[in-house]
Design a protein around this motif. Structure first.
Motif, short mmCIF file in Angstrom:
data_model
loop_
_atom_site.label_atom_id
_atom_site.label_comp_id
_atom_site.label_asym_id
_atom_site.label_seq_id
_atom_site.Cartn_x
_atom_site.Cartn_y
_atom_site.Cartn_z
N ARG A 40 0.71 -1.14 0.05
CA ARG A 40 0.28 -0.01 0.22
C ARG A 40 0.80 1.57 -0.07
O ARG A 40 1.60 1.51 1.10
N ASP A 42 0.76 5.97 -1.43
CA ASP A 42 0.65 6.89 -1.67
C ASP A 42 -0.73 6.59 -3.04
O ASP A 42 -1.92 7.56 -3.29
N GLU A 43 0.21 5.39 -3.42
CA GLU A 43 -0.86 6.10 -4.81
C GLU A 43 -1.99 4.72 -5.53
O GLU A 43 -2.49 4.75 -5.99
N GLY A 44 -1.60 4.00 -4.19
CA GLY A 44 -2.59 2.42 -4.56
C GLY A 44 -2.33 1.26 -3.61
O GLY A 44 -1.81 1.50 -2.92
N GLN A 45 -3.22 0.76 -3.65
CA GLN A 45 -3.02 -1.07 -3.01
C GLN A 45 -2.86 -2.22 -4.31
O GLN A 45 -3.37 -2.08 -4.97
N THR A 97 -5.57 5.00 -5.66
CA THR A 97 -6.04 5.74 -5.22
C THR A 97 -7.00 6.87 -6.07
O THR A 97 -6.69 7.43 -6.92
N HIS A 125 -12.96 2.39 0.94
CA HIS A 125 -11.99 1.26 2.17
C HIS A 125 -12.59 1.75 3.18
O HIS A 125 -12.17 2.82 3.44
#
Length: 218
Positions: A40, A42-45, A97, A125
């Motif tokens: 995970r 800042d850009e996504g997971q 994200t 989420h």
């Protein structure tokens, strides 16, 4: 292999943490499957879904699929859910994200990479739950990065119904898909060849069935 690099929360971002992928169609649950967090940032997971994982699925009459049952023909409280196992192949999900899509790396027998799948969706989420409101229209992307739309006809049929999306929202959904398809054409992340050789750690056992699912927070 590792494209994402900047972790944001050490305590919540431990690889292997079990999350719950809850998939809704027209406001009704279709499936709830446990997944493991891979990374995970800042850009996504990135999360891993294992074939055969214990899950909850909606029990439908006559073996029908939820997307093929008109909302007005469904019980108001939804259909009952029953235990099952994830019948599809294993997949690595990239959930950017703030984006209205996920990109899946699809794996077949012995972990062979079979291509990508773009799921257009609205995603929320909260805690360990990942609630997905499916947008029906999707994209198949082959290993050579050629692509094609999937379910265009059923997407058009659902457009304008109040439990799905308006005409303007449908245009935005298709635009989101077109934007992701352009990434595939350019061979940029997530279609740049990274993660195609991903294998989950041997220490990751099959996760347990999630708690009994509830209505989505979407």
């Amino acid at each position: 292999m590792n494209r994402l690099a900047h972790s944001i929360n050490i305590t919540e971002d431990v690889p292997g943490r079990i999350l719950h992928w809850n998939f809704f169609i027209g406001g009704h649950l279709s499936a709830s499957v446990p997944v493991r967090l891979v990374e995970r940032t800042d850009e996504g997971q990135l999360v891993w879904m294992e074939t055969g994982a214990p899950m909850w699925r909606t029990e439908l009459p006559g073996g029908a699929h939820l997307r093929d049952i008109a909302p007005d023909d469904r019980p108001a409280a939804g259909y009952p859910v029953v235990p099952g196992r994830w019948p599809m192949g294993s997949a690595l999900f990239y959930q950017p994200t703030g984006a209205a899509h996920s990109v899946l790396w699809l794996f077949g027998r012995r972990g062979k990479f079979r291509g990508w799948y773009v799921n257009l969706e609205r995603r929320v989420h909260h805690g360990d739950d990942i609630d997905i409101a499916d947008h029906e229209l999707d994209i198949n992307v082959a290993p050579d990065r050629s692509w094609q739309w999937k379910d265009e006809e059923s997407f058009a049929e659902k457009t304008g119904h109040p439990v799905y999306w308006s005409v303007d929202e449908a245009a935005a959904i298709r635009a989101e898909g077109t934007r992701v398809a352009r990434l595939a054409e350019a061979g940029t992340f997530p279609f740049d060849g990274s993660w195609c050789d991903f294998r989950p750690p041997r220490t990751w056992t099959t996760p347990p069935r999630p708690p009994v699912p509830r209505r989505p927070i979407l």
